[in-house]
Write an enzyme that holds these catalytic residues in place. Structure first.
Site, PDB file in Angstrom:
ATOM      1  N   TYR A  22       0.861  -1.189   0.000  1.00 23.43           N
ATOM      2  CA  TYR A  22       0.000   0.000   0.000  1.00 23.43           C
ATOM      3  C   TYR A  22       0.899   1.241   0.000  1.00 23.43           C
ATOM      4  O   TYR A  22       1.865   1.303  -0.733  1.00 23.43           O
ATOM      5  CB  TYR A  22      -0.965  -0.068   1.194  1.00 23.43           C
ATOM      6  CG  TYR A  22      -2.125   0.889   1.088  1.00 23.43           C
ATOM      7  CD1 TYR A  22      -2.940   0.908  -0.057  1.00 23.43           C
ATOM      8  CD2 TYR A  22      -2.400   1.793   2.098  1.00 23.43           C
ATOM      9  CE1 TYR A  22      -3.992   1.797  -0.173  1.00 23.43           C
ATOM     10  CE2 TYR A  22      -3.457   2.688   1.997  1.00 23.43           C
ATOM     11  CZ  TYR A  22      -4.252   2.683   0.854  1.00 23.43           C
ATOM     12  OH  TYR A  22      -5.289   3.558   0.739  1.00 23.43           O
ATOM     13  N   LYS A  55     -20.255 -20.811  -9.453  1.00 21.10           N
ATOM     14  CA  LYS A  55     -19.602 -20.622 -10.759  1.00 21.10           C
ATOM     15  C   LYS A  55     -18.154 -20.194 -10.562  1.00 21.10           C
ATOM     16  O   LYS A  55     -17.252 -20.645 -11.271  1.00 21.10           O
ATOM     17  CB  LYS A  55     -20.362 -19.545 -11.535  1.00 21.10           C
ATOM     18  CG  LYS A  55     -19.976 -19.443 -12.994  1.00 21.10           C
ATOM     19  CD  LYS A  55     -20.724 -20.457 -13.824  1.00 21.10           C
ATOM     20  CE  LYS A  55     -20.467 -20.268 -15.299  1.00 21.10           C
ATOM     21  NZ  LYS A  55     -21.399 -21.016 -16.120  1.00 21.10           N
TER      22      LYS A  55
END
Length: 757
Positions: free
Chosen positions: A42, A97
């Site tokens: 970060y 899925k």
């Protein structure tokens, strides 16, 4: 998606809710342990890739997950088998899925459920999400809206997008059709098609068949209102191209007469045997309504011998399953950074699947489906979902097609390296258990559960019974067992329960006691003690197997391991020639199954014991149709130290290599080296593990094996099976204290497979 009758409602709810709810998670892929790591991940370090991407947008694929990230997007308006259930209710399906994308093609997924039925809102949302994703899989959006949504997004987006409900079924069924036509010697241009259904999947199938050469004038399509004909004024623009000008056809029955191909993507039980009989010679029938086909497989094949039949179900031959397509189509499209998925890429996938079905089938596939030798023919026209070659067959075909169509932004130049990269993405962990369960179902055996007064055990009995892998026998207090069954709504009222202390079993207790006394009369038991011992359930269970009243034992959930294993040793005993039994665990890792021995029995084995443990373990691994690659572990590498354990494992290796020259066994070596074949190749090129790392680990003592196994189980996201007892004459398996229901069911399946053999 389909409902399976063997799945109980509560089991399904428990599966999705247990532990961390849901089926997918986000995990970091870079180091995050130190403050420096976090500063790189970060602020301030993250500014550098941001600036690089701002200067060159294509660098987003280099510095972020975009290139391997697919959005699965739905609004829940056409969930297969469930209908318009809404966005939130469709989320478990979309997560599922995502699981399939990951396990079959190593593609990461965010599932996104949109709370709108307005096509404009869906289109705008997907368009503004384009910077995040490398591809978009549209799912379970009702027609005709799904056509417009996909059509417009394909024009506007520069990443691959596909509505899988349309094109997945079309691609897989097209592969099946190509092979079916080859088998019967028919040309697609001359075939007459009758299609029941005019939704997204049916229309996409019909369009793809036209791409393969079918003639639109040979197609008769039906929707819920009847024949799609030019006389009708209610047809949308997507259905209109298939409208016929024939006026002599009034219903599906008439349309079936003389048809070469029937395609069903509608509702169950609308086709009769008479209709099948009226079709042309060598009829091809794809009845794909789920979960109930337009005509059942049994009725269709009974109607005529020359039929080629496919369904959407996994319990019959020729399953048209979308998982054969979408993971690998997106894999190939992502890997060349295709700007879309066009018709040439879909046709390439269909043709690659068709060709794969003609090649010799790997043993792992035959075993997973309880087949001796699957081969191209009427009952095998498309590959099976567990075929490990799918990723290296379909993905490259799609990638090549994208390059040929000028759609690839990152062409592949080294195809051998690409196939190697694809093959390394997936392990075989899930296939091993599929093989074991399918083989168990082939010939279920009588399994006696010695600790049946336990809810976990009874739940595992329920699952084993539902799976069809065993005929359970329960030992314990009948009233207590029935109370637990009733309180937990289990369906076990027909299962046999035996109370070893009940008067009705006195004759059997006496018979078992006599046998046991004869076995142990010179080993510390008098006649009274021998008969008394038979009331102990683990002894009674072992005697049931010994006398042929049962085939295998599951025990030990509520006892310590030595007490639970003792009855098996005293009553059943070891295989001929075996001096010591051993215990093995199977760890299902991303790289495939890894076998650990001896994890439970032998405290400090000698050289001779290590040799025997290795032989027993190798034999067990081979029973799972895997070639054992064995490493004998310690703290030394090929003579670098001469401590007691190092010398023991070195000497055992020498004996094994001389006794079994064909065996891939190596040692002594450190654990990390066993898996790093590049390091072995560089430093120890003589090693039998130089070409491929180990899958079977033999430890120098019980402490090392047990500690290593339990540490891995607790600190890694690894499923494990065991302990599996090796060297007994008949299968008895002793559970670890606190085993889960899933672990017990896995042990039942393994016990049944052993009893079969």
């Amino acid at each position: 998606m389909s409902h399976q009758s063997s799945i109980r409602k509560q089991d399904a709810l428990d599966y999705h809710a247990k532990g961390r709810p849901g089926k997918i998670a986000v995990i970091p892929t870079k180091e995050t342990e130190t403050q420096r790591d976090l500063s790189l991940a970060y602020s301030p370090g993250v500014a550098e890739p941001c600036l690089a991407i701002a200067a060159n947008r294509e660098d987003v694929y280099k510095y972020t997950a975009k290139g391997n990230l697919v959005a699965v997007i739905s609004n829940g308006t056409a969930v297969l088998g469930l209908g318009n259930i809404g966005a939130e209710a469709s989320k478990p399906v979309m997560e599922g899925k995502g699981v399939l994308f990951k396990i079959f093609a190593d593609i990461d997924v965010f599932d996104i459920e949109l709370n709108t039925e307005d096509p404009e809102e869906i289109i705008r949302t997907v368009k503004i999400l384009e910077p995040t994703f490398g591809g978009v899989n549209l799912e379970d959006i009702k027609s005709p809206e799904c056509f417009e949504i996909e059509e417009r997004l394909r024009k506007d987006l520069h990443i691959p997008i596909m509505h899988d409900d349309q094109h997945g079924t079309a691609i897989i069924s097209a592969a099946a059709l190509l092979n079916a036509l080859e088998l019967v010697g028919k040309r697609i241009e001359e075939c007459k098609f009758t299609i029941s259904g005019a939704g997204a999947a049916a229309l996409s199938c019909a369009k793809l068949y036209l791409g393969l050469g079918a003639k639109v004038e040979n197609v008769l399509m039906f929707d819920k209102d009847g024949l799609v004909s030019k006389q009708r004024t209610d047809l949308n623009k997507y259905v209109q191209p298939f409208a016929t000008d024939r006026t002599d056809i009034h219903n599906l029955k008439e349309a079936m007469v003389g048809a070469d191909v029937f395609l069903g993507l509608s509702v169950g039980n609308i086709v009769s045997q008479e209709m099948i009989k009226s079709m042309a010679k060598d009829a091809i029938v794809f009845a794909m309504a789920n979960p109930t086909p337009e005509i059942s497989y049994e009725d269709a094949v009974a109607a005529r011998e020359d039929i080629i039949m496919a369904t959407g179900r996994s319990d019959y031959p020729n399953q048209v399953n979308n998982v054969l397509g979408f993971p690998y189509i997106f894999r190939g499209a992502l890997d060349v950074r295709a700007i879309e998925i066009d018709e040439t890429m879909k046709l390439a996938a269909a043709k690659a699947l068709a060709e794969l079905a003609k090649k010799p089938v790997p043993d792992i596939v035959n075993l997973a489906y309880n087949e001796k030798n699957l081969s191209f023919g009427r009952n095998y026209i498309i590959p099976k979902p567990v075929d490990p070659r799918l990723i290296t067959t379909v993905a490259p075909a799609v990638a090549r097609a994208a390059m040929g169509a000028g759609l690839a932004q990152k062409p592949i130049t080294d195809w051998d390296a690409y196939e190697l990269e694809l093959s390394k993405r997936l392990g075989l962990d899930n296939q091993l258990m599929k093989y074991i369960f399918n083989r168990a179902k082939r010939a279920p055996k009588r399994v006696v559960f010695a600790d049946a007064e336990n809810l976990k055990v009874l739940k595992s009995v329920q699952q084993s019974k539902d799976e069809g892998i065993c005929i359970p026998i329960l030992l314990g207090d009948k009233n207590k067992i029935r109370r637990i069954i009733e309180e937990n709504n289990l369906d076990l009222n027909e299962v046999q329960i035996i109370d070893t202390r009940a008067a009705e079993n006195l004759e059997r207790l006496k018979e078992y006691g006599d046998i046991f006394f004869n076995k142990r009369k010179r080993k510390g038991y008098n006649q009274y003690e021998a008969h008394k011992q038979m009331q102990v359930r683990s002894y009674f269970a072992s005697m049931m197997v010994e006398t042929g009243d049962a085939d295998c034992v599951i025990s030990g959930l509520t006892r310590n391991y030595p007490d639970a294993i003792r009855p098996a040793l005293q009553i059943i005993g070891r295989e001929d020639g075996v001096k010591k039994v051993a215990g093995m665990y199977i760890l299902l890792t991303k790289k495939g199954p890894v076998f650990f021995s001896d994890t439970t029995v032998n405290f400090n084995p000698t050289v001779e014991d290590i040799v025997e443990i290795t032989e027993l373990t190798a034999k067990a691994v081979e029973r799972f149709n895997l070639k054992p690659r064995i490493a004998l572990l310690t703290y030394s590498n090929f003579g670098t130290a001469n401590g007691e354990d190092a010398v023991k494992m070195r000497e055992a290796t020498a004996i094994l290599q001389k006794k079994h020259p064909e065996m891939i066994v190596e040692g002594e070596m450190q654990a990390h080296l066993a898996f790093d074949n590049e390091l072995i190749k560089e430093n120890y090129p003589f090693s039998k593990l130089a070409e491929e790392g180990a899958n079977t680990l033999i430890f120098p003592n019980l402490s090392a094996a047990n500690i290593a196994c339990n540490l891995l189980k607790e600190t890694s996201d690894i499923e494990y099976i065991g302990p599996i007892l090796l060297g007994l004459r008949k299968p008895v398996h002793v559970l670890q204290l606190g085993s889960s229901v899933r672990e017990i069911v896995n042990m039942v399946a393994i016990a049944v497979v052993e009893a079969q053999g």
